[in-house]
Design an enzyme around this catalytic site. Structure first.
Site, PDB file in Angstrom:
ATOM      1  N   PHE A   1       0.859  -1.180   0.000  1.00 49.51           N
ATOM      2  CA  PHE A   1       0.000   0.000   0.000  1.00 49.51           C
ATOM      3  C   PHE A   1       0.897   1.232   0.000  1.00 49.51           C
ATOM      4  O   PHE A   1       1.374   1.638   1.056  1.00 49.51           O
ATOM      5  CB  PHE A   1      -0.878  -0.020   1.256  1.00 49.51           C
ATOM      6  CG  PHE A   1      -2.225   0.621   1.084  1.00 49.51           C
ATOM      7  CD1 PHE A   1      -2.639   1.145  -0.127  1.00 49.51           C
ATOM      8  CD2 PHE A   1      -3.104   0.690   2.162  1.00 49.51           C
ATOM      9  CE1 PHE A   1      -3.891   1.720  -0.277  1.00 49.51           C
ATOM     10  CE2 PHE A   1      -4.361   1.267   2.026  1.00 49.51           C
ATOM     11  CZ  PHE A   1      -4.751   1.773   0.805  1.00 49.51           C
TER      12      PHE A   1
ATOM     13  N   LYS B   1       0.764 -10.320  18.283  1.00 55.95           N
ATOM     14  CA  LYS B   1       1.770 -11.293  17.836  1.00 55.95           C
ATOM     15  C   LYS B   1       1.442 -12.687  18.395  1.00 55.95           C
ATOM     16  O   LYS B   1       1.637 -13.683  17.707  1.00 55.95           O
ATOM     17  CB  LYS B   1       3.181 -10.847  18.241  1.00 55.95           C
ATOM     18  CG  LYS B   1       3.673  -9.611  17.481  1.00 55.95           C
ATOM     19  CD  LYS B   1       3.723  -9.839  15.977  1.00 55.95           C
ATOM     20  CE  LYS B   1       4.350  -8.708  15.205  1.00 55.95           C
ATOM     21  NZ  LYS B   1       4.148  -8.818  13.746  1.00 55.95           N
TER      22      LYS B   1
ATOM     23  N   TYR C   1       6.211  -3.890  24.362  1.00 54.98           N
ATOM     24  CA  TYR C   1       6.123  -4.711  23.157  1.00 54.98           C
ATOM     25  C   TYR C   1       5.468  -6.067  23.449  1.00 54.98           C
ATOM     26  O   TYR C   1       4.251  -6.216  23.331  1.00 54.98           O
ATOM     27  CB  TYR C   1       7.498  -4.882  22.453  1.00 54.98           C
ATOM     28  CG  TYR C   1       7.258  -5.328  21.028  1.00 54.98           C
ATOM     29  CD1 TYR C   1       7.220  -4.415  19.990  1.00 54.98           C
ATOM     30  CD2 TYR C   1       6.965  -6.666  20.738  1.00 54.98           C
ATOM     31  CE1 TYR C   1       6.916  -4.827  18.708  1.00 54.98           C
ATOM     32  CE2 TYR C   1       6.651  -7.080  19.459  1.00 54.98           C
ATOM     33  CZ  TYR C   1       6.635  -6.150  18.445  1.00 54.98           C
ATOM     34  OH  TYR C   1       6.310  -6.557  17.178  1.00 54.98           O
TER      35      TYR C   1
ATOM     36  N   ALA D   1       2.700  -4.493   8.038  1.00 59.05           N
ATOM     37  CA  ALA D   1       2.736  -3.721   9.278  1.00 59.05           C
ATOM     38  C   ALA D   1       1.866  -2.498   9.031  1.00 59.05           C
ATOM     39  O   ALA D   1       2.154  -1.710   8.134  1.00 59.05           O
ATOM     40  CB  ALA D   1       4.155  -3.314   9.621  1.00 59.05           C
TER      41      ALA D   1
HETATM   42  P1  NAI Z   1       7.471  -1.930   7.069  1.00 58.19           P
HETATM   43  O1  NAI Z   1       6.708  -0.759   7.579  1.00 58.19           O
HETATM   44  O2  NAI Z   1       8.816  -1.686   6.505  1.00 58.19           O
HETATM   45  O3  NAI Z   1       6.612  -2.704   5.919  1.00 58.19           O
HETATM   46  C1  NAI Z   1       5.244  -2.806   5.944  1.00 58.19           C
HETATM   47  C2  NAI Z   1       4.733  -3.275   4.606  1.00 58.19           C
HETATM   48  O4  NAI Z   1       3.308  -3.445   4.713  1.00 58.19           O
HETATM   49  C3  NAI Z   1       4.933  -2.285   3.446  1.00 58.19           C
HETATM   50  O5  NAI Z   1       5.209  -3.012   2.267  1.00 58.19           O
HETATM   51  C4  NAI Z   1       3.574  -1.597   3.317  1.00 58.19           C
HETATM   52  O6  NAI Z   1       3.287  -1.081   2.030  1.00 58.19           O
HETATM   53  C5  NAI Z   1       2.676  -2.767   3.631  1.00 58.19           C
HETATM   54  N1  NAI Z   1       1.330  -2.373   4.069  1.00 58.19           N
HETATM   55  C6  NAI Z   1       0.958  -1.687   5.164  1.00 58.19           C
HETATM   56  N2  NAI Z   1      -0.397  -1.579   5.215  1.00 58.19           N
HETATM   57  C7  NAI Z   1      -0.876  -2.212   4.123  1.00 58.19           C
HETATM   58  C8  NAI Z   1      -2.173  -2.463   3.604  1.00 58.19           C
HETATM   59  N3  NAI Z   1      -3.275  -2.056   4.233  1.00 58.19           N
HETATM   60  N4  NAI Z   1      -2.264  -3.149   2.433  1.00 58.19           N
HETATM   61  C9  NAI Z   1      -1.174  -3.578   1.763  1.00 58.19           C
HETATM   62  N5  NAI Z   1       0.072  -3.399   2.223  1.00 58.19           N
HETATM   63  C10 NAI Z   1       0.227  -2.724   3.384  1.00 58.19           C
HETATM   64  O7  NAI Z   1       7.488  -2.972   8.268  1.00 58.19           O
HETATM   65  P2  NAI Z   1       8.491  -4.104   8.764  1.00 58.19           P
HETATM   66  O8  NAI Z   1       9.191  -3.592   9.959  1.00 58.19           O
HETATM   67  O9  NAI Z   1       9.244  -4.706   7.646  1.00 58.19           O
HETATM   68  O10 NAI Z   1       7.429  -5.157   9.328  1.00 58.19           O
HETATM   69  C11 NAI Z   1       7.000  -6.295   8.636  1.00 58.19           C
HETATM   70  C12 NAI Z   1       6.667  -7.371   9.655  1.00 58.19           C
HETATM   71  O11 NAI Z   1       7.858  -7.715  10.371  1.00 58.19           O
HETATM   72  C13 NAI Z   1       5.651  -6.929  10.708  1.00 58.19           C
HETATM   73  O12 NAI Z   1       4.797  -7.998  11.034  1.00 58.19           O
HETATM   74  C14 NAI Z   1       6.541  -6.592  11.898  1.00 58.19           C
HETATM   75  O13 NAI Z   1       5.856  -6.704  13.139  1.00 58.19           O
HETATM   76  C15 NAI Z   1       7.599  -7.669  11.759  1.00 58.19           C
HETATM   77  N6  NAI Z   1       8.847  -7.421  12.494  1.00 58.19           N
HETATM   78  C16 NAI Z   1       9.458  -6.198  12.464  1.00 58.19           C
HETATM   79  C17 NAI Z   1      10.602  -5.981  13.207  1.00 58.19           C
HETATM   80  C18 NAI Z   1      11.312  -4.660  13.198  1.00 58.19           C
HETATM   81  O14 NAI Z   1      12.125  -4.427  14.074  1.00 58.19           O
HETATM   82  N7  NAI Z   1      11.066  -3.798  12.255  1.00 58.19           N
HETATM   83  C19 NAI Z   1      11.206  -7.056  14.033  1.00 58.19           C
HETATM   84  C20 NAI Z   1      10.521  -8.324  13.905  1.00 58.19           C
HETATM   85  C21 NAI Z   1       9.370  -8.478  13.190  1.00 58.19           C
END
Ligand code: NAI
Length: 395
Positions: free
Chosen positions: A73, A243, A234, A139
């Site tokens: 998105f 989670k 968290y 996310a």
């Molecule tokens: P990010 O913010 O970089 O990526 C989020 C993605 O989701 C993007 O591609 C965005 O376009 C997409 N998105 C958001 N809302 C949307 C919607 N309504 N429809 C379609 N696409 C949508 O986030 P990140 O950090 O890479 O997180 C990804 C996963 O990894 C999450 O579940 C997060 O909890 C998990 N995670 C993150 C950590 C961190 O430290 N950043 C650590 C461990 C897990």
């Protein structure tokens, strides 16, 4: 136009197309330098444009020559107004994938909606036939439920008592104390509705009902645990409940995949600077200290290193190592005792005055600006840049 970073709190409202492309090129180069990975051939990444999702798409395409469909998105550009970074990341990714002869198409829209699920299913049917791997890496702070139409908002709150601890404004380096009031009313349920596993399950059900999953199909979603230090906000807070739900959903999904010999996994990843983690209070200070310690010990990783290791050393092994809760752990280096003990000691000492020395505030900031395509040596930020970049395979 000349594009400069314009930050508003923990987000940057501009993005640089050349810098975002550089970010993607660096990740592709990393995967190529590490060599091929035996994994899936047809991959769907939901949340594919930034962070762990983008790294998953890059690893699939450039590690395994996979055909990839990305769902995300993102904001497209308008004359004089930049797109969001995930748009430019995807444009650069697709350009490279197509040049390498790889299938890559993308869908920009609300992944929580039935409409986008059906559009994706139709694209898979038309172009790929079946999918071998779905990476679920969404996310989002909000979700409109596709059946009830209710718009849920997630929160980042402790449960039970208010929580007071240090936090840093990573722009200024100022450390101050913050108190976060505990969840009230429907905060927990709302957060579970947004970031729990229901939507992941809906995706897999839609694809399965349309006979789009191959035998031995796998799906993986990303989770986080982290240390005692951040537990109240968290893992034991509202987001932690979501989670917990996501992790439980892996078992429900696995049950529905038995006839395909398929399986759903959760991978617990390392804390990293992404657009999502910058928004969580306390976490940026933890990450600044963690980066310092992990870099000193030579075990620091970014999204691409984490996901490459997940694909090459976990997800496609015959016998996948998991913890007692059946989760894949790629946060193993972050959670090492020697790393956590050092971070906990530094946490006690950290002040505005000493943070740039005892923590890696500079590394945090660099990663933050890199997310939006800024601070890359290779890019001339004084030069005119074309903001109207298209995504070649946007459906
Ligand atoms: P990010 O913010 O970089 O990526 C989020 C993605 O989701 C993007 O591609 C965005 O376009 C997409 N998105 C958001 N809302 C949307 C919607 N309504 N429809 C379609 N696409 C949508 O986030 P990140 O950090 O890479 O997180 C990804 C996963 O990894 C999450 O579940 C997060 O909890 C998990 N995670 C993150 C950590 C961190 O430290 N950043 C650590 C461990 C897990």
């Amino acid at each position: 136009m000349i594009i400069e970073p314009r930050t508003r709190g923990f987000i940057c409202v501009t993005a640089h197309p050349k810098g975002c492309a550089q970010n993607v090129l660096n990740q592709i180069a990393y995967v190529k330098s590490k060599g091929p990975v035996e994994s899936a051939k047809n991959v769907l990444v939901i949340g594919a444009s930034t962070g762990f999702g983008m790294a998953s798409r890059i690893t699939s395409a450039f590690g395994s020559n996979a055909a990839t469909i990305g769902v995300f998105f993102e904001k497209p550009p308008m004359p004089g107004k930049t797109a969001s970074s995930g748009w430019y990341n995807t444009a650069a990714f697709e350009k490279e994938a197509h040049a390498a002869g790889l299938y890559a198409k993308s869908i920009n829209g609300d992944a929580f909606s039935t409409d986008i699920k059906e559009k994706t299913a139709a694209l898979i049917k038309q172009d790929l036939g079946k999918i071998d791997l779905v990476v679920y890496s969404l996310a989002s702070p909000v979700r409109t439920h596709p059946v009830s139409g209710i718009r849920y908002k997630s929160t980042l709150k402790p449960i039970g008592d208010a929580y007071t601890n240090k936090t840093v404004d990573f722009h200024t380096g100022e450390i101050k104390e913050i108190t976060i009031q505990p969840a009230a009313g429907d905060d927990i349920d709302n957060t579970v509705a947004v970031m729990g596993g229901e939507d992941w399950e809906m995706w897999i059900n839609t694809l399965k009902e349309n006979d789009l999953l191959s035998s031995n199909f796998k799906t993986v979603a990303y989770s986080y645990i982290g240390p005692k230090l951040t537990e109240p906000v968290y893992r034991k807070g509202t987001i932690g409940r979501a989670k917990d739900h996501l992790e439980k959903t892996a078992f429900t999904i696995s049950d529905t995949l038995k006839d395909l010999n398929g399986k759903a996994y959760v991978s617990v990843n390392k804390a990293l600077v992404t657009q999502s983690s910058s928004a969580i209070p306390v976490i940026p200070l933890y990450i600044s200290l963690l980066y310092k310690v992990m870099k000193e010990k030579g075990v620091h990783e970014g999204c691409i290193e984490q996901i490459y290791r997940l694909f090459s050393e976990r997800l496609y092994l015959d016998d996948i190592p998991t913890d007692t809760e059946k989760r894949i752990r790629i946060d193993d280096w972050e959670m090492r005792d020697d790393v956590q003990e050092k971070v906990a000691a530094l946490w006690k000492e950290a002040t505005t005055e000493n943070l740039s020395e005892i923590g890696d505030l500079e590394g945090y900031r660099t990663d933050f600006f890199n997310l939006f395509g800024f601070n890359f040596e290779e890019v001339d930020y004084k030069a005119e840049a074309d903001e109207m970049i298209e995504i070649p395979g946007l459906v």
